[in-house]
Scaffold this motif. Structure first.
Motif, PDB file in Angstrom:
ATOM      1  N   PHE A  22      31.023 -22.259  69.834  1.00  0.00           N
ATOM      2  CA  PHE A  22      30.657 -22.632  68.467  1.00  0.00           C
ATOM      3  C   PHE A  22      31.859 -22.487  67.534  1.00  0.00           C
ATOM      4  N   ALA A  23      31.937 -23.398  66.574  1.00  0.00           N
ATOM      5  CA  ALA A  23      32.899 -23.269  65.471  1.00  0.00           C
ATOM      6  C   ALA A  23      32.098 -23.066  64.191  1.00  0.00           C
ATOM      7  N   ILE A  24      32.468 -22.042  63.429  1.00  0.00           N
ATOM      8  CA  ILE A  24      31.827 -21.783  62.141  1.00  0.00           C
ATOM      9  C   ILE A  24      32.820 -22.177  61.051  1.00  0.00           C
ATOM     10  N   ILE A  25      32.431 -23.124  60.214  1.00  0.00           N
ATOM     11  CA  ILE A  25      33.331 -23.653  59.187  1.00  0.00           C
ATOM     12  C   ILE A  25      32.758 -23.346  57.808  1.00  0.00           C
ATOM     13  N   GLY A  26      33.481 -22.547  57.024  1.00  0.00           N
ATOM     14  CA  GLY A  26      33.083 -22.296  55.640  1.00  0.00           C
ATOM     15  C   GLY A  26      31.756 -21.577  55.520  1.00  0.00           C
ATOM     16  N   GLY A  27      30.990 -21.955  54.477  1.00  0.00           N
ATOM     17  CA  GLY A  27      29.699 -21.325  54.214  1.00  0.00           C
ATOM     18  C   GLY A  27      29.846 -20.030  53.434  1.00  0.00           C
ATOM     19  N   ASP A  28      28.781 -19.224  53.456  1.00  0.00           N
ATOM     20  CA  ASP A  28      28.773 -17.937  52.758  1.00  0.00           C
ATOM     21  C   ASP A  28      28.455 -16.839  53.771  1.00  0.00           C
ATOM     22  N   LYS A  29      27.861 -15.741  53.312  1.00  0.00           N
ATOM     23  CA  LYS A  29      27.597 -14.628  54.230  1.00  0.00           C
ATOM     24  C   LYS A  29      26.594 -14.992  55.319  1.00  0.00           C
ATOM     25  N   ARG A  30      25.762 -16.004  55.064  1.00  0.00           N
ATOM     26  CA  ARG A  30      24.811 -16.411  56.090  1.00  0.00           C
ATOM     27  C   ARG A  30      25.534 -16.906  57.340  1.00  0.00           C
ATOM     28  N   THR A  31      26.512 -17.790  57.146  1.00  0.00           N
ATOM     29  CA  THR A  31      27.260 -18.298  58.303  1.00  0.00           C
ATOM     30  C   THR A  31      28.190 -17.236  58.873  1.00  0.00           C
ATOM     31  N   ALA A  32      28.755 -16.386  57.996  1.00  0.00           N
ATOM     32  CA  ALA A  32      29.643 -15.317  58.474  1.00  0.00           C
ATOM     33  C   ALA A  32      28.896 -14.369  59.414  1.00  0.00           C
ATOM     34  N   TYR A  33      27.658 -14.002  59.054  1.00  0.00           N
ATOM     35  CA  TYR A  33      26.889 -13.078  59.884  1.00  0.00           C
ATOM     36  C   TYR A  33      26.383 -13.725  61.179  1.00  0.00           C
ATOM     37  N   MET A  34      26.449 -15.057  61.266  1.00  0.00           N
ATOM     38  CA  MET A  34      26.093 -15.710  62.520  1.00  0.00           C
ATOM     39  C   MET A  34      27.092 -15.363  63.613  1.00  0.00           C
TER      40      MET A  34
ATOM     41  N   ALA B 238      20.263 -14.535  61.445  1.00  0.00           N
ATOM     42  CA  ALA B 238      19.494 -14.406  62.688  1.00  0.00           C
ATOM     43  C   ALA B 238      18.598 -15.629  62.904  1.00  0.00           C
ATOM     44  N   HIS B 239      17.963 -16.100  61.835  1.00  0.00           N
ATOM     45  CA  HIS B 239      17.098 -17.285  61.951  1.00  0.00           C
ATOM     46  C   HIS B 239      17.925 -18.545  62.202  1.00  0.00           C
ATOM     47  N   LEU B 240      19.087 -18.645  61.549  1.00  0.00           N
ATOM     48  CA  LEU B 240      19.949 -19.816  61.741  1.00  0.00           C
ATOM     49  C   LEU B 240      20.474 -19.869  63.174  1.00  0.00           C
ATOM     50  N   VAL B 241      20.853 -18.730  63.721  1.00  0.00           N
ATOM     51  CA  VAL B 241      21.329 -18.673  65.109  1.00  0.00           C
ATOM     52  C   VAL B 241      20.236 -19.145  66.062  1.00  0.00           C
ATOM     53  N   ASP B 242      19.020 -18.665  65.874  1.00  0.00           N
ATOM     54  CA  ASP B 242      17.909 -19.084  66.744  1.00  0.00           C
ATOM     55  C   ASP B 242      17.716 -20.599  66.695  1.00  0.00           C
ATOM     56  N   TYR B 243      17.814 -21.166  65.492  1.00  0.00           N
ATOM     57  CA  TYR B 243      17.639 -22.619  65.328  1.00  0.00           C
ATOM     58  C   TYR B 243      18.754 -23.382  66.052  1.00  0.00           C
TER      59      TYR B 243
END
Length: 287
Positions: A6-18, A273-278
């Motif tokens: 996975f590549a995580i690009i930008g976002g806020d703490k939601r994507t950072a915690y993924m 946690a919910h975003l990762v599951d999705y």
């Protein structure tokens, strides 16, 4: 062979915690312009192209785009949406929230999968929980009065309005739900809330100490703002700062706070946690 899952690009703490959640599950992650966490052990790409070239699955933030750039809360350089799209490859999967229709159509033409977090009903409900809790926290941080037994108005009774009204009721606030939808008002009444039709807002708004707006339209007009109590606080969580006449509010010295991105501000880890599951579900990976 791709170096990363996975590549995580930008976002806020939601994507950072993924990132740590993916890593705990054994997945390899590369980041570019994400919010840095205190215990961060993530690999950071030197460029957008490096990040996108090494994975098939790309996760961006909520919202996906802000001012024609990929949304990055801790942005060091702009990522233009055109540059981002130019770096994508056939058969990649892109995740983000509130993805523009033009971007989605272009991805479809290029056989790139496009998944919008905010079009998934369970995710929008989890997001409403975080938004409601964040709105209540903002109100309590910026007003020296108890919510307990306060006259509190919730404008709108959609997903977020329902959750917010219920949580305020749980704090023993005297909650009134305001809407122009008769079905929403009937449901609110059935659940024990006082109700107010939107057409009567100007006349009745002076009763309230706390006001929470969830309606994405200018319902808090100049006449409404003129009738507010002197010490009323307004928490506007509707998108795009259109819930109130902000110019009039400034001239009247009205205590109104526009509060975007509350889930990322206050509940990044829970949302992640919910975003990762999705993402794992859509990619057919193990949770």
């Amino acid at each position: 062979m791709m170096r990363f899952d996975f590549a995580i690009i930008g976002g806020d703490k939601r994507t950072a915690y993924m990132v740590p959640i993916f890593m705990e599950k054994g997945y390899r992650v590369v980041c570019y312009q994400t919010v840095k966490l205190p215990y961060d052990k993530t690999y950071y790409a030197a460029s957008l192209k490096e990040a996108l070239d090494q994975t098939q699955v790309v996760v961006a933030g909520i919202p996906f785009v802000k001012n024609d750039c990929i949304f990055c809360e801790e942005q060091t350089a702009e990522i233009r949406i055109s540059d981002f799209q130019r770096c994508l490859r056939k058969h990649q999967k892109i995740f983000g929230g509130v993805i523009p229709e033009t971007f989605r159509r272009t991805c479809e033409e290029r056989e790139i999968g496009c998944y919008d977090f905010m079009k998934d009903e369970p995710l929008t409900l989890y997001n409403a929980i975080s938004t409601a809790e964040g709105a209540i926290l903002e109100a309590m941080l910026h007003k020296a009065c108890n919510l307990h037994q306060s006259q509190t108005l919730v404008l709108g009774y959609g997903r977020c309005g329902k959750v917010l009204a219920d949580k305020l009721k749980g704090l023993s606030a005297c909650v009134t739900v305001c809407s122009n939808n008769e079905q929403e008002l009937a449901l609110a009444c059935a659940l024990g809330f006082d109700t107010l039709h939107l057409s009567r807002l100007v006349k009745c708004i002076g009763r309230f100490t706390y006001i929470f707006n969830t309606i994405p339209a200018c319902v808090l007009t100049k006449p409404c703002l003129a009738n507010l109590r002197r010490n009323t606080i307004v928490i506007d969580i509707a998108s795009n700062q259109i819930g109130a006449d902000y110019e009039a509010a400034k001239l009247m010295n009205t205590h109104i706070r526009f509060c975007p991105g509350l889930p990322g501000k206050y509940a990044g880890e829970s949302c992640a946690a919910h975003l990762v599951d999705y993402v794992l579900k859509c990619c057919g990976r193990k949770k």
